[in-house]
Design a protein around this motif. Structure first.
Motif, PDB file in Angstrom:
ATOM      1  N   VAL A   1       3.078   9.915   6.421  1.00 31.75           N
ATOM      2  CA  VAL A   1       2.392   9.349   5.262  1.00 31.75           C
ATOM      3  C   VAL A   1       1.339  10.335   4.784  1.00 31.75           C
ATOM      4  O   VAL A   1       1.244  10.680   3.603  1.00 31.75           O
ATOM      5  CB  VAL A   1       1.729   8.001   5.621  1.00 31.75           C
ATOM      6  N   GLU A   2       0.571  10.844   5.745  1.00 33.96           N
ATOM      7  CA  GLU A   2      -0.499  11.793   5.465  1.00 33.96           C
ATOM      8  C   GLU A   2       0.030  13.048   4.755  1.00 33.96           C
ATOM      9  O   GLU A   2      -0.552  13.555   3.812  1.00 33.96           O
ATOM     10  CB  GLU A   2      -1.164  12.169   6.797  1.00 33.96           C
ATOM     11  N   TRP A   3       1.165  13.549   5.264  1.00 37.97           N
ATOM     12  CA  TRP A   3       1.695  14.822   4.748  1.00 37.97           C
ATOM     13  C   TRP A   3       2.701  14.652   3.609  1.00 37.97           C
ATOM     14  O   TRP A   3       3.389  15.597   3.248  1.00 37.97           O
ATOM     15  CB  TRP A   3       2.380  15.593   5.884  1.00 37.97           C
ATOM     16  N   ASN A   4       2.796  13.428   3.109  1.00 41.39           N
ATOM     17  CA  ASN A   4       3.748  13.151   2.040  1.00 41.39           C
ATOM     18  C   ASN A   4       5.189  13.478   2.415  1.00 41.39           C
ATOM     19  O   ASN A   4       5.953  13.977   1.597  1.00 41.39           O
ATOM     20  CB  ASN A   4       3.378  13.924   0.762  1.00 41.39           C
ATOM     21  N   LEU A   5       5.519  13.246   3.663  1.00 40.77           N
ATOM     22  CA  LEU A   5       6.887  13.534   4.101  1.00 40.77           C
ATOM     23  C   LEU A   5       7.728  12.269   4.186  1.00 40.77           C
ATOM     24  O   LEU A   5       8.913  12.313   4.469  1.00 40.77           O
ATOM     25  CB  LEU A   5       6.881  14.234   5.464  1.00 40.77           C
ATOM     26  N   LEU A   6       7.082  11.143   3.928  1.00 37.64           N
ATOM     27  CA  LEU A   6       7.810   9.894   4.000  1.00 37.64           C
ATOM     28  C   LEU A   6       8.834   9.848   2.868  1.00 37.64           C
ATOM     29  O   LEU A   6       8.572  10.317   1.764  1.00 37.64           O
ATOM     30  CB  LEU A   6       6.830   8.723   3.848  1.00 37.64           C
TER      31      LEU A   6
ATOM     32  N   TYR B   1       5.087   8.191  11.927  1.00 42.49           N
ATOM     33  CA  TYR B   1       4.993   7.510  10.641  1.00 42.49           C
ATOM     34  C   TYR B   1       3.690   7.807   9.890  1.00 42.49           C
ATOM     35  O   TYR B   1       3.730   8.323   8.775  1.00 42.49           O
ATOM     36  CB  TYR B   1       5.205   6.004  10.825  1.00 42.49           C
ATOM     37  N   PRO B   2       2.522   7.533  10.515  1.00 43.57           N
ATOM     38  CA  PRO B   2       1.271   7.841   9.794  1.00 43.57           C
ATOM     39  C   PRO B   2       1.124   9.328   9.475  1.00 43.57           C
ATOM     40  O   PRO B   2       0.584   9.691   8.424  1.00 43.57           O
ATOM     41  CB  PRO B   2       0.174   7.376  10.759  1.00 43.57           C
TER      42      PRO B   2
ATOM     43  N   GLY C   1      11.144   5.070  19.875  1.00 41.00           N
ATOM     44  CA  GLY C   1      10.465   4.128  18.996  1.00 41.00           C
ATOM     45  C   GLY C   1       8.960   4.325  19.015  1.00 41.00           C
ATOM     46  O   GLY C   1       8.286   4.262  17.984  1.00 41.00           O
ATOM     47  N   LEU C   2       8.466   4.636  20.190  1.00 47.34           N
ATOM     48  CA  LEU C   2       7.033   4.848  20.347  1.00 47.34           C
ATOM     49  C   LEU C   2       6.595   6.092  19.578  1.00 47.34           C
ATOM     50  O   LEU C   2       5.577   6.088  18.884  1.00 47.34           O
ATOM     51  CB  LEU C   2       6.730   5.028  21.843  1.00 47.34           C
ATOM     52  N   LEU C   3       7.414   7.127  19.676  1.00 47.36           N
ATOM     53  CA  LEU C   3       7.082   8.365  18.972  1.00 47.36           C
ATOM     54  C   LEU C   3       7.078   8.132  17.464  1.00 47.36           C
ATOM     55  O   LEU C   3       6.292   8.712  16.724  1.00 47.36           O
ATOM     56  CB  LEU C   3       8.084   9.465  19.334  1.00 47.36           C
TER      57      LEU C   3
ATOM     58  N   SER D   1      11.821  15.173  11.805  1.00 41.99           N
ATOM     59  CA  SER D   1      11.622  14.134  12.824  1.00 41.99           C
ATOM     60  C   SER D   1      12.701  14.203  13.900  1.00 41.99           C
ATOM     61  O   SER D   1      12.489  13.796  15.028  1.00 41.99           O
ATOM     62  CB  SER D   1      11.611  12.753  12.185  1.00 41.99           C
ATOM     63  N   TYR D   2      13.861  14.733  13.548  1.00 40.99           N
ATOM     64  CA  TYR D   2      14.944  14.802  14.533  1.00 40.99           C
ATOM     65  C   TYR D   2      14.701  15.824  15.638  1.00 40.99           C
ATOM     66  O   TYR D   2      15.422  15.851  16.630  1.00 40.99           O
ATOM     67  CB  TYR D   2      16.288  15.073  13.841  1.00 40.99           C
TER      68      TYR D   2
END
Ligand SMILES: Nc1ncnc2c1ncn2[C@@H]1O[C@H](COP(=O)(O)OP(=O)(O)OP(=O)(O)O)[C@@H](O)[C@H]1O
Ligand SMILES: [Mg+2]
Lengths: 361, 278
Positions: B132-137, B128-129, B121-123, B146-147
Motif C-alpha cells: 500500500v505504502e509503495w503503491n504496488l497494490l 500488504y501494508p 498468510g502471515l507474511l 511478492s512471489y
C-alpha cells in the motif's frame, strides 16, 4: 631462461601451519618432482606457485620477478590438475584453446597451436569430442594439451597419473619422459609415488609435514639420504632399519650381529643403522654378518624377497635376491653386507657421513 | 533384506504402488471425467464412474464465453516473470554462498531460509501494508515481487547444493586460464548448470501459477486477475456453481505446469558434470 626461486615460504590456514620455511630453486629446463607422503603439503606448494593459494610469508619469484601477487594467468605457468578439470560442455579443441581465446588471440593462431599440441599428444582424432566421450587416459592427454597450448614457461602437474590404472600409468610415465625431451620446458611434478619421482626427475624435492627434507638428483637421494625420513622414503623396497644396542672396538652392536664402521665416525653418536634390501646377501660371508631365520620368501620371478627374522628386531629384515634364488624357510642363515652400504643415523635422525661420499655403489 | 524377486513380494509391491497411484490420480481422473460430462449427467444424485456421452461443451464454453484466455495470459505473464526473477536471484545468490568465503555468509543464508518457516498468510499481512505504502497494490510488478516469498529461499538452497558439488578445480582451472570471476561464472559454471536452473525456474513457476491467496489479495482489478482466483470467482461464487466449467477450466489451467514437468524430466536424468573430473 626461466628460473623459479622460492624463499622462506610459509603457508598457514589460521593457526595451522601447512608449509614451513620452504627454500628452493628450480633451474631452467629442469624436471623437478615434489614427492612425499599424503598431506605433506605438495599440492599446497604447487598451488602457491600457480597462484591459486595465497602466500602467507616469503617470496616466490619467476625469472627474478616476485610474483606473490601476480594472478595465475600472468605468471607464465600452466597447471594440470589431478582431476583434469576439463570443461565438460566444451569440445577437446575448445578446452585446449580456452586460455588463448581469453587472451584475445587470433582464431587461426589458436587452431594452429591446438593442432600442434594435439599432434604431440596424439589426440588429433578426438578434437571434436566432449570430455565425457573420452577415456581416463585420453582426458589426461587433453588436460596436458590444454597446458601445452599456452606455451608456458613452467608446467605444473599435480599427481597427473594417480587416476589411471597401473598399466596406463607406466605408459603415461614414459609419455612424460618423452614430453620432457621434446618440450624442454621447466616442469614441476607432484607425486607421492617415489618410482615416478625416481624415473622422471632431474631433481627430487622430498617433503614431509610441510618441510623440505632433502633436494637432490634421484641417485644422490638414493645413495646419500641426509636423514632417516629420506632414507626410508626413497628406494623400493624400503630400507631396513635397526637400532644400535651397543658399541666396542670400532664396531656397532645390532640385533643379530655387529657392524664395522669407518674410523672417522664417532660410534657413540650412532643410534640407528639402515641397509637397503638390495645390498644384502644371504649365505655369503661379507664384511658384516647378521644371524637370523628366514621367515618367508616371496618369489616374484624377477626377484626373490626374503624376510629374515632376527632376534631383538620387531620387523623382519628384507633381503632382495635374484629371481632364481631358492631358499629354505625356517633355516638359520647369515645375512651379509658391505660396510660401505650401511647408512648411519644419529639421535636426531640425521645421517652421519663419511669424509668421502662413497656410500653404497 | 526384503527380497524383491519373489512373486509375493512383487505382488505386494505392485499392489501398494497401485494403491498410492489410485489415491494420487483419482482426483485428476474425476476432474477429467466430470469435465467431459454433460450438465444433466453431472448433477445426477448417483455419480456415473465415467462419462456416458463425452462432450467437449464445457471446454468450448470456457474458452469462448468465459475469461479463461485472459486469465491464462495474465498468469503466464506473472509466473514467467517471477520465475525468471527468482531463478536469476537464486542462481547468483546460490553461487555466492557455495563458492565464496566471506563474513556472514552462513547467517545470511540461514536468515533467508528462515523466511520459509513463516506461514505465507502471515507474511502477506506484512506485505500488504508495505505494498500500500509503495503503491504496488493491484500491480503485476507487486504480485511478481511478492512471489519471492514462496520460492526464493528453497530455490536458492537447491542451487546452492548443486553449486557445492561443482568441483573447485574446474573454477581454478578457468582462473589459471585467465578468466575473471564473472567470466568463469558465465562461461564455465552456467553452461553446466542448466538443469538445476531449469528445475528452479519450474519450481517457482509452479508456486506462482498455483497461488490463490496472494493473487486474490494483491490483485483487485479484473483485467489483471490471474487464473486461480479467476476460476474461483467465475465458476464457484455465491450465485452459481458451474462444476463442469470449473473442471474443464482447471484442467486447462494445469496444463502448463504438467507440460513443464514432462519437459524437465529429461534434465534430471543427465549426468551434469560428466567428464569434467576423474
Ligand atoms: N583450506 C585448507 N584449510 C586447512 N588446512 C588445509 C587446507 N588445504 C589443505 N590443508 C592441509 O594442508 C596439508 C597439506 O595438504 P596438501 O593438499 O598440500 O597435501 P598433499 O601433500 O598434496 O597430499 P596428497 O598427496 O594427499 O595430495 C594437509 O594436512 C591439509 O589438511
Ligand atoms: Mg595433493
Amino acid at each position: 631462461m626461466t628460473e623459479l626461486s622460492i624463499q622462506g615460504l610459509y603457508k598457514r590456514y589460521g593457526a595451522v601451519e601447512v608449509l614451513t620455511d620452504i627454500n628452493l630453486n628450480v633451474r631452467s629446463g629442469e624436471f623437478t618432482v615434489f614427492v612425499g607422503p599424503s598431506g605433506c603439503g605438495k599440492s599446497t606448494l604447487l598451488r602457491m606457485v600457480c597462484g591459486l593459494d595465497e602466500v602467507s610469508a616469503g617470496t616466490l619469484a619467476i625469472d627474478g620477478e616476485i610474483v606473490n601477487d601476480v594472478p595465475p594467468s600472468k605468471r607464465g605457468i600452466a597447471m594440470v590438475f589431478q582431476t583434469y578439470a576439463l570443461y565438460p560442455h566444451m569440445t577437446v579443441a575448445e578446452n585446449m584453446g580456452y586460455a588463448l581465446k581469453l587472451a584475445g588471440e587470433d582464431k587461426g593462431l589458436i587452431a594452429e597451436r591446438v593442432r600442434r599440441a594435439a599432434e604431440i599428444l596424439k589426440i588429433e582424432s578426438y578434437l571434436d569430442r566432449k570430455p565425457r566421450q573420452l577415456s581416463g587416459g585420453q582426458r589426461q592427454r587433453v588436460a596436458i594439451g590444454r597446458a601445452i597450448v599456452r606455451e608456458p614457461k613452467i608446467f605444473l602437474f599435480d599427481e597427473p597419473l594417480s587416476n589411471l590404472d597401473a598399466a596406463l600409468r607406466v605408459d603415461m610415465r614414459m609419455e612424460f619422459a618423452r614430453l620432457k625431451e621434446r618440450l624442454g620446458t621447466t616442469m614441476i611434478y607432484v607425486t607421492h609415488d617415489q618410482v615416478e619421482a625416481m624415473t622422471l626427475a632431474d631433481k627430487i624435492v622430498v617433503m614431509s609435514e610441510g618441510r623440505i627434507e632433502q633436494v637432490g638428483s634421484p641417485l644422490d637421494l638414493y645413495r646419500a639420504p641426509e636423514n632417516r625420513f629420506v632414507a626410508g622414503f626413497i628406494g623400493s623396497p624400503k630400507m631396513n632399519f635397526m637400532p644400535v644396542t651397543g658399541q666396542g672396538d670400532g664396531r656397532l652392536q645390532v640385533p643379530g650381529g655387529t657392524i664395522d664402521i669407518p674410523a672417522e665416525i664417532d660410534a657413540s653418536r650412532v643410534v640407528e643403522v639402515g641397509i637397503r634390501p638390495e645390498h644384502m646377501q644371504i649365505g655369503l660371508a661379507d664384511e658384516n654378518t647378521l644371524r637370523g631365520n628366514v621367515m618367508t620368501a616371496e618369489h616374484l620371478g624377477s626377484d626373490t624377497f626374503a624376510y629374515v627374522e632376527i632376534e631383538g628386531l620387531e620387523r623382519p629384515v628384507m633381503v632382495r635376491l635374484d629371481g632364481e634364488h631358492t631358499i629354505q624357510t625356517g633355516d638359520p642363515v647369515d645375512v651379509g653386507f658391505a660396510t660401505r652400504s650401511v647408512h648411519l643415523f644419529d639421535s636426531d635422525g640425521l645421517a652421519l657421513r663419511r669424509q668421502k661420499v662413497s656410500n653404497a655403489a | 533384506m526384503l527380497d524383491l524377486s519373489t512373486t509375493t513380494a512383487k505382488v505386494v509391491f505392485i499392489g501398494i504402488a497401485l494403491l498410492i497411484g489410485f489415491f494420487l490420480f483419482f482426483p485428476v481422473y474425476w476432474t477429467l471425467a466430470s469435465s467431459l460430462k454433460a450438465d444433466a449427467e453431472l448433477y445426477q444424485i448417483t455419480p456415473t464412474p465415467w462419462p456416458k456421452a463425452p462432450t467437449l461443451d464445457h471446454y468450448r464454453t470456457a474458452l469462448t464465453e468465459g475469461q479463461l484466455p485472459k486469465l491464462l495470459g495474465n498468469s503466464l505473464l506473472v509466473s514467467i516473470s517471477s520465475a525468471t526473477f527468482n531463478a536469476t536471484l537464486a542462481t547468483y545468490a546460490g553461487y555466492s554462498f557455495a563458492k565464496y568465503r566471506y563474513f556472514g555468509r552462513k547467517p545470511v543464508m540461514m536468515f533467508m531460509l528462515s523466511a520459509q518457516m513463516f506461514p505465507f498468510g502471515l507474511l502477506l499481512i506484512t506485505i500488504y501494508p508495505m505494498f500500500v505504502e509503495w503503491n504496488l497494490l493491484d500491480t503485476r510488478l507487486g504480485l511478481i515481487l511478492s512471489y519471492i516469498v514462496f520460492a526464493l529461499p528453497v530455490a536458492t538452497y537447491m542451487i546452492y547444493s548443486y553449486f557445492s558439488q561443482v568441483p573447485n578445480e574446474l573454477i581454478e582451472a578457468a582462473r589459471a586460464d585467465g578468466a575473471s570471476d564473472l567470466r568463469i561464472f558465465h562461461t564455465i559454471v552456467l553452461p553446466i548448470s542448466i538443469p538445476p536452473i531449469v528445475t528452479v525456474f519450474l519450481y517457482s513457476f509452479m508456486w506462482s501459477w498455483n497461488d490463490l491467496l496472494y493473487s486474490l489479495t494483491l490483485i483487485v482489478s479484473d483485467e489483471k486477475r490471474t487464473v486461480a482466483p479467476g476460476l474461483l470467482l467465475t465458476y464457484l461464487n455465491e450465485t452459481n456453481a458451474d462444476w463442469g466449467g470449473a473442471m474443464a477450466a482447471s484442467l486447462m489451467a494445469a496444463t502448463p505446469v504438467v507440460l513443464g514437468f514432462m519437459f524437465l524430466q529429461r534434465f534430471f536424468i543427465q549426468g551434469v558434470t560428466a567428464g569434467a573430473v576423474k
